[in-house]
Design an enzyme around this catalytic site. Structure first.
Site, PDB file in Angstrom:
ATOM      1  N   ARG A   1       0.849  -1.187   0.000  1.00 35.78           N
ATOM      2  CA  ARG A   1       0.000   0.000   0.000  1.00 35.78           C
ATOM      3  C   ARG A   1       0.884   1.237   0.000  1.00 35.78           C
ATOM      4  NH1 ARG A   1      -3.187   2.085   5.179  1.00 35.78           N
ATOM      5  NH2 ARG A   1      -1.251   3.276   5.294  1.00 35.78           N
TER       6      ARG A   1
ATOM      7  N   TYR B   1      -2.544  11.533   6.786  1.00 31.31           N
ATOM      8  CA  TYR B   1      -2.691  10.120   7.103  1.00 31.31           C
ATOM      9  C   TYR B   1      -1.784   9.257   6.226  1.00 31.31           C
ATOM     10  CZ  TYR B   1      -4.423   5.385   6.960  1.00 31.31           C
ATOM     11  OH  TYR B   1      -4.480   4.012   6.987  1.00 31.31           O
TER      12      TYR B   1
ATOM     13  N   ASP C   1      -5.025   3.890   0.024  1.00 28.48           N
ATOM     14  CA  ASP C   1      -6.070   4.159   1.013  1.00 28.48           C
ATOM     15  C   ASP C   1      -6.423   5.641   1.009  1.00 28.48           C
ATOM     16  OD1 ASP C   1      -7.768   4.250   3.162  1.00 28.48           O
ATOM     17  OD2 ASP C   1      -6.310   3.559   4.648  1.00 28.48           O
TER      18      ASP C   1
ATOM     19  N   HIS D   1      -8.965   6.739   3.013  1.00 26.54           N
ATOM     20  CA  HIS D   1      -9.352   6.937   4.412  1.00 26.54           C
ATOM     21  C   HIS D   1     -10.639   7.741   4.563  1.00 26.54           C
ATOM     22  CE1 HIS D   1      -7.889   6.733   8.736  1.00 26.54           C
ATOM     23  NE2 HIS D   1      -7.627   5.531   8.220  1.00 26.54           N
TER      24      HIS D   1
ATOM     25  N   GLU E   1      -8.983   1.860  -1.459  1.00 29.26           N
ATOM     26  CA  GLU E   1      -9.586   1.549  -0.159  1.00 29.26           C
ATOM     27  C   GLU E   1     -10.262   2.758   0.473  1.00 29.26           C
ATOM     28  OE1 GLU E   1      -7.889   0.452   4.307  1.00 29.26           O
ATOM     29  OE2 GLU E   1      -6.643   0.060   2.540  1.00 29.26           O
TER      30      GLU E   1
ATOM     31  N   GLU F   1     -13.028  -1.523   7.449  1.00 33.27           N
ATOM     32  CA  GLU F   1     -12.245  -1.637   8.679  1.00 33.27           C
ATOM     33  C   GLU F   1     -12.951  -1.011   9.879  1.00 33.27           C
ATOM     34  OE1 GLU F   1      -8.952   1.841   8.909  1.00 33.27           O
ATOM     35  OE2 GLU F   1      -8.733   0.512   7.199  1.00 33.27           O
TER      36      GLU F   1
ATOM     37  N   ARG G   1     -13.303  -5.530   4.443  1.00 34.45           N
ATOM     38  CA  ARG G   1     -12.124  -5.400   5.293  1.00 34.45           C
ATOM     39  C   ARG G   1     -12.438  -5.477   6.786  1.00 34.45           C
ATOM     40  NH1 ARG G   1      -8.768  -1.730   5.602  1.00 34.45           N
ATOM     41  NH2 ARG G   1      -7.112  -3.268   5.731  1.00 34.45           N
TER      42      ARG G   1
ATOM     43  N   GLU H   1      -4.001  -7.548   5.521  1.00 36.33           N
ATOM     44  CA  GLU H   1      -3.120  -6.424   5.840  1.00 36.33           C
ATOM     45  C   GLU H   1      -2.156  -6.824   6.959  1.00 36.33           C
ATOM     46  OE1 GLU H   1      -3.406  -1.651   6.931  1.00 36.33           O
ATOM     47  OE2 GLU H   1      -5.094  -2.974   7.406  1.00 36.33           O
TER      48      GLU H   1
ATOM     49  N   TRP I   1     -11.116  12.007   9.151  1.00 38.80           N
ATOM     50  CA  TRP I   1      -9.710  11.624   9.234  1.00 38.80           C
ATOM     51  C   TRP I   1      -9.530  10.205   8.663  1.00 38.80           C
ATOM     52  CZ3 TRP I   1      -6.916   7.722  11.885  1.00 38.80           C
ATOM     53  CH2 TRP I   1      -5.540   7.821  11.728  1.00 38.80           C
TER      54      TRP I   1
END
Length: 401
Positions: free
Chosen positions: A147, A159, A209, A211, A235, A261, A282, A338, A401
């Site tokens: 990633r 991030y 990602d 996020h 992602e 996630e 995820r 991951e 975030w």
């Protein structure tokens, strides 16, 4: 067999972790991860005050009944605190059951569907050149999937690129604030993957990602811009509370999509899976209610050709990774795992049978899920109050975030 004691252990060997240890009258015990990053003590209190007293004297073999008791019996269902608490108990119970059967957990689930588990790790840099170098170092370490995250010109570290520890802080610390600009990000990120493909060709699996920071149409545009670089996935493009938003993303791009996630139940991903709006789910054992609940999600996803991709950041303990890996080895619809790695103190506090080699992980064949906790060593790392960051737009508006 009866449950005689349940310990809730909070330790911080670089990160705060909440561990459940269930002890039985036959000498067997099991451990589970109940960590909720940035809200650890909320879960510890939930367990200590509201769960542990209810389970003393119960038969630890009745895993499904106990799961339903903690879920339906609470009336106030779901939510990250409740589901992390249930997960800690559930993982520990499966650990006991597999130990009692004298077999690794994946055998109890139905046996292995593969010989090893493909994993991906993280590489980041302050700019494109630094990220390209970081990806090369990870490839040299044996990773086949990486990633990649890059800093954005005109923004402070964001991030995935900030080198500071986001989960370790002085007792009087408050959440760090980051600055975000969607326009600057979307103009810069495609150039990163253009350079990565030039440097490493097409065989290396590349992931990215976002996020949760884009709107659906922004995510659709980014996915379309990244199509020439054949990402393994894009992602967390949008805040996934709005599952229907993925319809718009899916309509406009063929870049594979991954999310989940932050999900803590099958209801958080039902529509996404049923409508095949994502390619990878995820969810992870600690956030989704343990082995019992995650296996349900994996089975449901398999019906719709959605693959598994358990979250595996350092903010979950090695116990959670161990449980995930047993599910990964079993799941017929496994995709990838991951693996961000752990510090040496974390490995020492949580001795484990799982292992990494040649871009893959394996849970090991120790009876149970193969992870334990060294309570004496854990006591040397007391809890430190800490937070995840928050983000604001350049005009000060609070953002995802």
């Amino acid at each position: 067999m009866k449950i005689t004691d349940i310990k809730i252990i909070v330790t911080a060997p670089g990160r705060n972790f909440v561990t459940v240890k269930i002890i039985t009258d036959e000498g067997l015990y099991g451990v589970g991860d109940a960590t909720l990053n940035g809200r650890e003590l909320a879960v510890a209190a939930y367990l200590t005050e509201h769960v542990v007293p209810c389970l003393i004297g119960h038969d630890p073999a009745r895993i499904e009944d106990i799961w339903q008791y903690l879920y339906k019996g609470a009336y106030w269902r779901r939510g990250p605190v409740t589901m992390c608490a249930i997960a800690g108990i559930d993982m520990a119970l499966w650990d006991i059951k597999a130990k009692a059967a004298n077999m690794p957990l994946y055998q109890l689930l139905g046996g292995a569907s593969r010989e090893r588990v493909l994993c991906y790790t993280h590489a980041s840099g302050a700019d494109i050149a630094e990220t390209v170098e970081a990806v090369g170092r990870r490839q040299e370490e044996g990773y086949l999937a990486i990633r990649a995250q890059t800093g954005i010109p005109g923004l402070p570290p964001i991030y995935g690129t900030d080198k500071s520890n986001t989960n370790s802080a002085a007792a009087d610390a408050l959440p760090r604030e980051e600055v975000w600009s969607t326009a600057k990000y979307m103009n810069y990120v495609p150039a990163l993957f253009e350079e990565l493909r030039k440097a490493y060709g097409t065989e290396l699996h590349l992931l990215h990602d976002t996020h949760h920071r884009l709107t659906p149409i922004e995510a659709a545009r980014l996915g379309k811009d990244l199509e020439p670089y054949r990402l393994f996935w894009l992602e967390d493009t949008v805040a996934a509370e709005h599952q229907e938003g993925f319809r718009l993303v899916r309509q406009h791009t063929t870049t594979p999509l991954a999310v989940g996630e932050v999900f803590n139940s099958i209801w958080d991903c039902r529509l996404l899976i049923e409508e095949q709006l994502i390619d990878y789910i995820r969810t992870t054992a600690v956030h989704a209610g343990g082995v019992t609940a995650l296996r349900r999600i994996m089975d449901f996803a398999s019906v719709y050709n959605v693959r598994t991709a358990c979250h595996g950041a350092m903010d979950m303990s090695p116990i959670c990774l161990g449980a995930n890996l047993h599910l990964d080895l079993w799941a017929p619809n496994f995709g990838i795992q991951e693996y961000s790695g752990y510090t040496e103190p974390m490995h020492e506090v949580f001795p484990h049978a799982w292992r990494f080699a040649d871009g893959h992980l394996h849970p090991g064949d120790t009876p149970g899920h193969g992870v334990d906790i060294d309570e004496t060593l854990a006591a040397k790392y007391p809890y430190e109050r800490a937070y995840l960051p928050v983000a604001r737009l350049e005009d000060g508006t609070l953002w995802h975030w």
